[in-house]
Scaffold this active site. Structure first.
Site, short mmCIF file in Angstrom:
data_model
loop_
_atom_site.label_atom_id
_atom_site.label_comp_id
_atom_site.label_asym_id
_atom_site.label_seq_id
_atom_site.Cartn_x
_atom_site.Cartn_y
_atom_site.Cartn_z
N ARG A 21 0.81 -1.22 0.00
CA ARG A 21 0.00 0.00 0.00
C ARG A 21 0.84 1.27 0.00
O ARG A 21 0.29 2.37 -0.09
CB ARG A 21 -0.94 0.02 1.22
N GLU A 33 -1.78 -8.45 -5.76
CA GLU A 33 -3.17 -8.80 -6.04
C GLU A 33 -3.31 -10.25 -6.50
O GLU A 33 -4.26 -10.93 -6.12
CB GLU A 33 -3.76 -7.85 -7.09
N GLN A 38 -7.96 -15.47 -3.61
CA GLN A 38 -8.41 -16.62 -2.81
C GLN A 38 -7.40 -17.01 -1.74
O GLN A 38 -7.27 -18.18 -1.38
CB GLN A 38 -8.71 -17.82 -3.72
N TYR A 78 -3.06 -22.97 -6.29
CA TYR A 78 -3.54 -22.35 -7.52
C TYR A 78 -2.37 -21.94 -8.41
O TYR A 78 -2.14 -20.75 -8.67
CB TYR A 78 -4.43 -21.14 -7.21
N TYR A 116 -11.73 -8.38 -11.03
CA TYR A 116 -11.26 -7.82 -9.77
C TYR A 116 -9.85 -7.23 -9.90
O TYR A 116 -9.61 -6.06 -9.58
CB TYR A 116 -11.26 -8.87 -8.63
N ASP A 134 -14.44 -8.03 -4.42
CA ASP A 134 -13.87 -9.32 -4.02
C ASP A 134 -14.85 -9.96 -3.02
O ASP A 134 -15.97 -9.48 -2.85
CB ASP A 134 -12.48 -9.15 -3.42
#
Length: 338
Positions: A21, A33, A38, A78, A116, A134
């Site tokens: 940030r 991101e 998930q 993933y 997203y 999200d």
DNA sequence: AAGTCGGGGTA
DNA sequence: TACCCAGACTT
């Protein structure tokens, strides 16, 4: 005060300080991101630090070998995220001269960047006036709106996108999007939400009607299945073990593994190896959509004929390759019983 | 629209 | 157990 301003005001005093940030570098924001898709912040944060240290910019990532990218993703799950990240880095270097496009409609054309992530990068790096949606935002919005439309349906997403784009219209989109996600993860939590300290209390139809605990509404998902597998630890006296690389796509795509095969439930329950060897260990590996029941066998190399894609690798070199958590657990169990 | 794709934390 | 997490891609 309108809802957008309420969110921004809350964020300026209560928002969390996170390592992605303090920058507007689209590359670092992109990496964060994708890692967080998930994935909880607590789980992803170490991967973020390691990843951007090894691959500090898009050129470095684009010129890396996919095996190394997967190694930095090992254990996170993933794995198509890592493969797509690598492919998108090449896209940015080759088609965009190393510079990210600045609008979410263009960003979404890159591999692994969906609705997203495109809006997140667009907002956080380039100030696009659009709201991100999200899992946290879906929960906050369904409660604030008192809306029982199934949040896992496309029509609901579209409706919420139009509404949140109105909410963000007259405020800073960075602070707004970070704020509504923080409210979702810190205040408007799935169970035991902190309604009495919520900055959106006055805007919340769900609270007024006593429906917060029933939202968000989701349509039931199909029940999970069980699959049975035999895994084989084939090792020789020199401390070498047989490994092979999985196909580029699909489950654990591109990762390495030990030889294994799908078997019937009956055969699995017999704990009897198809190869010459002895039963070693039994375990369950849980996926989102099925449970993988695993028998592990110790197989003697004399009676095993090595297939072309397989190789013996010494135990002290297996850390070079990227494995799934399931195989890592098998190695760990094996190491601790020698 | 439904299925595929990981792993870990939490109640 | 079941649900959830800064979702996207394939069919």
């Amino acid at each position: 005060m309108d809802i957008g301003q309420s969110i921004v005001t809350w964020f300026e005093s209560q928002g969390r300080d996170l390592p992605w940030r303090d920058t507007r570098d689209p590359y670092r924001i992109w990496i964060a991101e994708v890692i967080l898709q998930q994935t909880r912040i607590a789980q992803g944060i170490k991967y973020f630090y390691r990843f951007v240290e090894r691959f500090p910019d898009v050129q470095t990532l684009a010129s890396a070998h996919q095996d190394e990218v997967l190694k930095y993703w090992e254990g996170l799950g993933y794995y198509s995220r890592a493969r797509n990240l690598h492919a998108a880095a090449k896209q940015v270097v080759e088609k965009y001269e190393g510079k990210f496009p600045q609008h979410y409609t263009e960003l979404q054309k890159l591999r692994g960047i969906g609705p997203y992530t495109a809006r997140a990068i667009g907002s956080f790096a380039f100030g696009n006036q659009t709201g991100v949606i999200d899992g946290n935002v879906l929960r906050v919005m369904s409660r604030v709106l008192g809306d029982f439309s199934p949040v896992n349906q496309q029509s609901t997403r579209k409706k919420f996108q139009e509404i949140i784009d109105q909410w963000v219209k007259n405020v800073d989109s960075r602070n707004f999007n970070n704020g509504i996600m923080d409210i979702g993860s810190v205040v408007c939590t799935p169970t035991q939400p902190g309604c009495l300290i919520c900055p959106l209390l006055d805007h919340c139809k769900g609270y007024k009607e006593g429906m917060v605990h029933l939202l968000p509404f989701k349509e039931k998902k199909t029940d999970r299945k069980i699959k049975h597998y035999h895994f084989y630890l084939i090792s020789n006296t020199r401390g070498e073990v047989v490994i092979r690389q999985r196909p580029a796509k699909g489950l654990w795509g591109g990762l390495w593994e030990i030889p294994n095969q799908k078997v019937s439930k009956e055969e699995w329950e017999e704990k009897k190896s198809r190869l010459a060897g002895e039963f070693f260990h039994q375990m369950k590996h849980v996926f989102t959509h099925f449970d993988m029941m695993i028998n592990v066998f110790l197989v003697s190399p004399q009676e095993y004929d090595l297939k072309p894609a397989e190789q013996f690798i010494s135990k002290d070199k297996i850390h070079i390759f990227a494995f799934s958590k399931a195989v890592l657990k098998i190695f760990d169990k094996w190491q601790n019983t020698d």
